[in-house]
Design a protein around this motif. Structure first.
Motif, PDB file in Angstrom:
ATOM      1  N   ASP A  26       0.026   3.625   2.840  1.00 23.17           N
ATOM      2  CA  ASP A  26       1.056   2.595   2.775  1.00 23.17           C
ATOM      3  C   ASP A  26       1.564   2.231   4.166  1.00 23.17           C
ATOM      4  OD1 ASP A  26       2.586   1.099   0.721  1.00 23.17           O
ATOM      5  OD2 ASP A  26       4.302   2.004   1.724  1.00 23.17           O
ATOM      6  N   ARG A  27       1.787   3.238   4.996  1.00 23.35           N
ATOM      7  CA  ARG A  27       2.245   2.989   6.351  1.00 23.35           C
ATOM      8  C   ARG A  27       1.184   2.258   7.174  1.00 23.35           C
ATOM      9  NH1 ARG A  27       6.184   5.956   8.619  1.00 23.35           N
ATOM     10  NH2 ARG A  27       4.894   6.725  10.342  1.00 23.35           N
ATOM     11  N   GLU A  28      -0.065   2.583   6.911  1.00 20.69           N
ATOM     12  CA  GLU A  28      -1.150   1.921   7.629  1.00 20.69           C
ATOM     13  C   GLU A  28      -1.200   0.434   7.302  1.00 20.69           C
ATOM     14  OE1 GLU A  28      -4.115   1.205  10.224  1.00 20.69           O
ATOM     15  OE2 GLU A  28      -2.951   3.047  10.033  1.00 20.69           O
ATOM     16  N   ARG A  29      -0.866   0.061   6.079  1.00 14.86           N
ATOM     17  CA  ARG A  29      -0.883  -1.359   5.723  1.00 14.86           C
ATOM     18  C   ARG A  29       0.155  -2.139   6.541  1.00 14.86           C
ATOM     19  NH1 ARG A  29      -4.110  -2.783   1.369  1.00 14.86           N
ATOM     20  NH2 ARG A  29      -3.794  -4.841   2.271  1.00 14.86           N
ATOM     21  N   THR A  30       1.311  -1.532   6.783  1.00 13.78           N
ATOM     22  CA  THR A  30       2.322  -2.215   7.590  1.00 13.78           C
ATOM     23  C   THR A  30       1.889  -2.298   9.051  1.00 13.78           C
ATOM     24  OG1 THR A  30       4.072  -1.463   6.090  1.00 13.78           O
ATOM     25  CG2 THR A  30       4.759  -2.241   8.259  1.00 13.78           C
ATOM     26  N   ARG A  31       1.297  -1.222   9.573  1.00 16.89           N
ATOM     27  CA  ARG A  31       0.797  -1.257  10.954  1.00 16.89           C
ATOM     28  C   ARG A  31      -0.270  -2.335  11.122  1.00 16.89           C
ATOM     29  NH1 ARG A  31       1.541   4.554  10.756  1.00 16.89           N
ATOM     30  NH2 ARG A  31      -0.528   4.798   9.847  1.00 16.89           N
ATOM     31  N   THR A  32      -1.162  -2.427  10.141  1.00 18.79           N
ATOM     32  CA  THR A  32      -2.225  -3.431  10.192  1.00 18.79           C
ATOM     33  C   THR A  32      -1.628  -4.841  10.124  1.00 18.79           C
ATOM     34  OG1 THR A  32      -3.800  -1.910   9.169  1.00 18.79           O
ATOM     35  CG2 THR A  32      -4.316  -4.259   9.069  1.00 18.79           C
ATOM     36  N   MET A  33      -0.613  -5.009   9.303  1.00 21.15           N
ATOM     37  CA  MET A  33       0.052  -6.309   9.181  1.00 21.15           C
ATOM     38  C   MET A  33       0.615  -6.750  10.523  1.00 21.15           C
ATOM     39  SD  MET A  33       3.333  -7.321   6.733  1.00 21.15           S
ATOM     40  CE  MET A  33       4.583  -6.649   7.854  1.00 21.15           C
ATOM     41  N   LEU A  34       1.284  -5.838  11.222  1.00 26.41           N
ATOM     42  CA  LEU A  34       1.866  -6.162  12.527  1.00 26.41           C
ATOM     43  C   LEU A  34       0.788  -6.484  13.544  1.00 26.41           C
ATOM     44  CD1 LEU A  34       4.272  -6.379  14.455  1.00 26.41           C
ATOM     45  CD2 LEU A  34       4.106  -3.894  14.788  1.00 26.41           C
ATOM     46  N   ALA A  35      -0.274  -5.680  13.563  1.00 29.69           N
ATOM     47  CA  ALA A  35      -1.367  -5.914  14.517  1.00 29.69           C
ATOM     48  C   ALA A  35      -2.012  -7.271  14.285  1.00 29.69           C
ATOM     49  CB  ALA A  35      -2.404  -4.803  14.402  1.00 29.69           C
ATOM     50  N   ARG A  36      -2.186  -7.638  13.026  1.00 36.73           N
ATOM     51  CA  ARG A  36      -2.810  -8.930  12.731  1.00 36.73           C
ATOM     52  C   ARG A  36      -1.914 -10.084  13.170  1.00 36.73           C
ATOM     53  NH1 ARG A  36      -5.587 -10.946   7.033  1.00 36.73           N
ATOM     54  NH2 ARG A  36      -5.675 -13.153   7.578  1.00 36.73           N
ATOM     55  N   THR A  37      -0.616  -9.936  13.003  1.00 38.15           N
ATOM     56  CA  THR A  37       0.299 -10.974  13.483  1.00 38.15           C
ATOM     57  C   THR A  37       0.176 -11.131  14.990  1.00 38.15           C
ATOM     58  OG1 THR A  37       1.884 -10.765  11.665  1.00 38.15           O
ATOM     59  CG2 THR A  37       2.738 -11.574  13.761  1.00 38.15           C
ATOM     60  N   GLY A  38       0.081 -10.018  15.706  1.00 39.11           N
ATOM     61  CA  GLY A  38      -0.077 -10.091  17.147  1.00 39.11           C
ATOM     62  C   GLY A  38      -1.366 -10.767  17.568  1.00 39.11           C
ATOM     63  N   GLU A  39      -2.428 -10.531  16.802  1.00 36.97           N
ATOM     64  CA  GLU A  39      -3.736 -11.096  17.129  1.00 36.97           C
ATOM     65  C   GLU A  39      -3.843 -12.578  16.768  1.00 36.97           C
ATOM     66  OE1 GLU A  39      -6.288  -8.604  14.898  1.00 36.97           O
ATOM     67  OE2 GLU A  39      -6.024  -6.851  16.209  1.00 36.97           O
ATOM     68  N   THR A  40      -3.264 -12.955  15.633  1.00 39.80           N
ATOM     69  CA  THR A  40      -3.465 -14.311  15.112  1.00 39.80           C
ATOM     70  C   THR A  40      -2.281 -15.248  15.347  1.00 39.80           C
ATOM     71  OG1 THR A  40      -2.546 -13.799  12.928  1.00 39.80           O
ATOM     72  CG2 THR A  40      -4.898 -13.338  13.269  1.00 39.80           C
ATOM     73  N   GLY A  41      -1.090 -14.682  15.597  1.00 42.87           N
ATOM     74  CA  GLY A  41       0.098 -15.512  15.727  1.00 42.87           C
ATOM     75  C   GLY A  41       0.681 -15.948  14.401  1.00 42.87           C
ATOM     76  N   GLU A  42       0.149 -15.436  13.296  1.00 48.18           N
ATOM     77  CA  GLU A  42       0.660 -15.795  11.973  1.00 48.18           C
ATOM     78  C   GLU A  42       1.699 -14.768  11.528  1.00 48.18           C
ATOM     79  OE1 GLU A  42      -0.956 -16.809   7.457  1.00 48.18           O
ATOM     80  OE2 GLU A  42      -2.163 -15.564   8.780  1.00 48.18           O
ATOM     81  N   PRO A  43       2.920 -15.182  11.234  1.00 50.64           N
ATOM     82  CA  PRO A  43       3.930 -14.227  10.762  1.00 50.64           C
ATOM     83  C   PRO A  43       3.562 -13.665   9.398  1.00 50.64           C
ATOM     84  CG  PRO A  43       4.744 -16.474  10.578  1.00 50.64           C
ATOM     85  CD  PRO A  43       3.439 -16.552  11.322  1.00 50.64           C
ATOM     86  N   ALA A  44       4.172 -12.542   9.066  1.00 51.04           N
ATOM     87  CA  ALA A  44       3.885 -11.888   7.793  1.00 51.04           C
ATOM     88  C   ALA A  44       5.140 -11.197   7.282  1.00 51.04           C
ATOM     89  CB  ALA A  44       2.749 -10.886   7.944  1.00 51.04           C
ATOM     90  N   VAL A  45       5.225 -11.065   5.968  1.00 49.53           N
ATOM     91  CA  VAL A  45       6.367 -10.428   5.314  1.00 49.53           C
ATOM     92  C   VAL A  45       5.870  -9.435   4.285  1.00 49.53           C
ATOM     93  CG1 VAL A  45       8.221 -10.840   3.631  1.00 49.53           C
ATOM     94  CG2 VAL A  45       8.101 -12.236   5.688  1.00 49.53           C
TER      95      VAL A  45
END
Length: 229
Positions: free
Chosen positions: A14-33
Motif C-alpha cells: 500500500d505504501r509503495e503505491r503512494t510512493r509510485t504515485m508521487l514519482a509518476r507525478t514528478g516524471e509526467t507533471g500530472e497531479p494525482a490524488v
C-alpha cells in the motif's frame, strides 16, 4: 488528474503505491490524488526513529495491535485504526522552494469543505498537546485533521489523516507511543468526524475528501484492490 482508489493487500504494498504515485507525478507533471482507509498501523515520522524512546514506542504500538511503519512526510507519529482516512495529493513543482504555504492553505480549505459537506464545522487550529502537532490542522470537538508535506525537486506530496471514528483506540495508542517518546499528548485533544456529528463510516468521508481535492479536474481512475478501503 489521476485518481487512485482502494487499498493494497499489505501495508508495504500500500505504501509503495503512494510512493509510485508521487514519482509518476514528478516524471509526467500530472497531479494525482489518493484517499483511502489504510491498514491498522502507527506511522512514525523519520526523526522519531533516532530518538531514545523509539524502540519502546514501537513495542507500545505492537502491544495494541498496530503495526509500526516509518512515513516519508514530516511530523510526529499518527495512528490509523482502520476507520482513519488518509489522503495524499501529488502536485508537480517547478521550484520546491516556492508554494509551500499555498499548498498547505489549499489542503486546509479542501478538507474543511469536505467536512462541512458531512455536517462537521471544523475550523483551523488544534487543541494543546494534540497528536502530530502542527500549524495546519482542523479541529471540531478536538483535532480531526492533520496535514504534512513531503517536498521533492519535481513534485510535492501533500498528505494527512482524518480521524473518522475509534477516537478512543486512536488516543490510547498515541498516548502510549508519545509517552515512550517523551512527547506531550493529551488524549482528550483527539476529536473525530463521528463525535462532531458526521458519519462513523469512512466511505462517505473518503468520497467527500476526494471530491474536494479533485475539484473540477478531468480524471483518470485506477483501482487498487476492492472497495474504498
Amino acid at each position: 488528474m489521476r485518481v487512485l482508489r482502494g487499498r493494497a493487500a499489505t501495508i508495504a504494498a500500500d505504501r509503495e503505491r503512494t510512493r509510485t504515485m508521487l514519482a509518476r507525478t514528478g516524471e509526467t507533471g500530472e497531479p494525482a490524488v489518493r484517499v483511502w482507509a489504510p491498514h491498522r498501523q502507527v506511522a512514525f515520522g523519520r526523526r522519531e526513529a533516532a530518538e531514545p524512546g523509539y524502540d519502546r514506542a514501537v513495542a507500545a504500538a505492537r502491544e495494541r495491535g498496530f503495526d509500526p511503519v516509518e512515513r516519508s512526510v514530516g511530523g510526529r507519529a499518527v495512528a490509523y485504526t482502520g476507520s482513519t482516512v488518509a489522503f495524499a495529493h501529488a502536485v508537480p513543482v517547478a521550484d520546491p522552494r516556492v508554494g509551500l504555504d499555498d499548498r498547505y492553505d489549499a489542503a486546509v480549505g479542501s478538507l474543511r469543505r469536505a467536512l462541512a459537506s458531512l455536517g462537521v464545522d471544523a475550523v483551523p487550529g488544534e487543541p494543546p498537546d494534540a497528536f502530530c502537532p502542527g500549524s495546519h490542522s482542523l479541529q471540531c470537538e478536538g483535532k480531526v485533521v492533520g496535514i504534512a508535506q513531503r517536498v521533492r525537486t519535481d513534485a510535492t506530496l501533500v498528505a494527512g489523516c482524518v480521524v473518522v471514528a475509534d477516537r478512543g483506540a486512536f488516543a490510547d495508542v498515541v498516548d502510549a507511543v508519545y509517552g515512550a517518546l517523551e512527547q506531550p499528548f493529551d488524549p482528550a485533544s483527539v476529536g473525530s468526524v463521528a463525535a462532531a456529528g458526521g458519519p462513523s463510516d469512512p466511505d462517505p468521508v473518503i468520497d467527500a475528501v476526494e471530491r474536494q481535492l479533485v475539484g473540477d479536474a478531468a480524471t483518470t481512475v485506477s483501482r487498487i484492490g476492492n472497495g474504498h478501503t
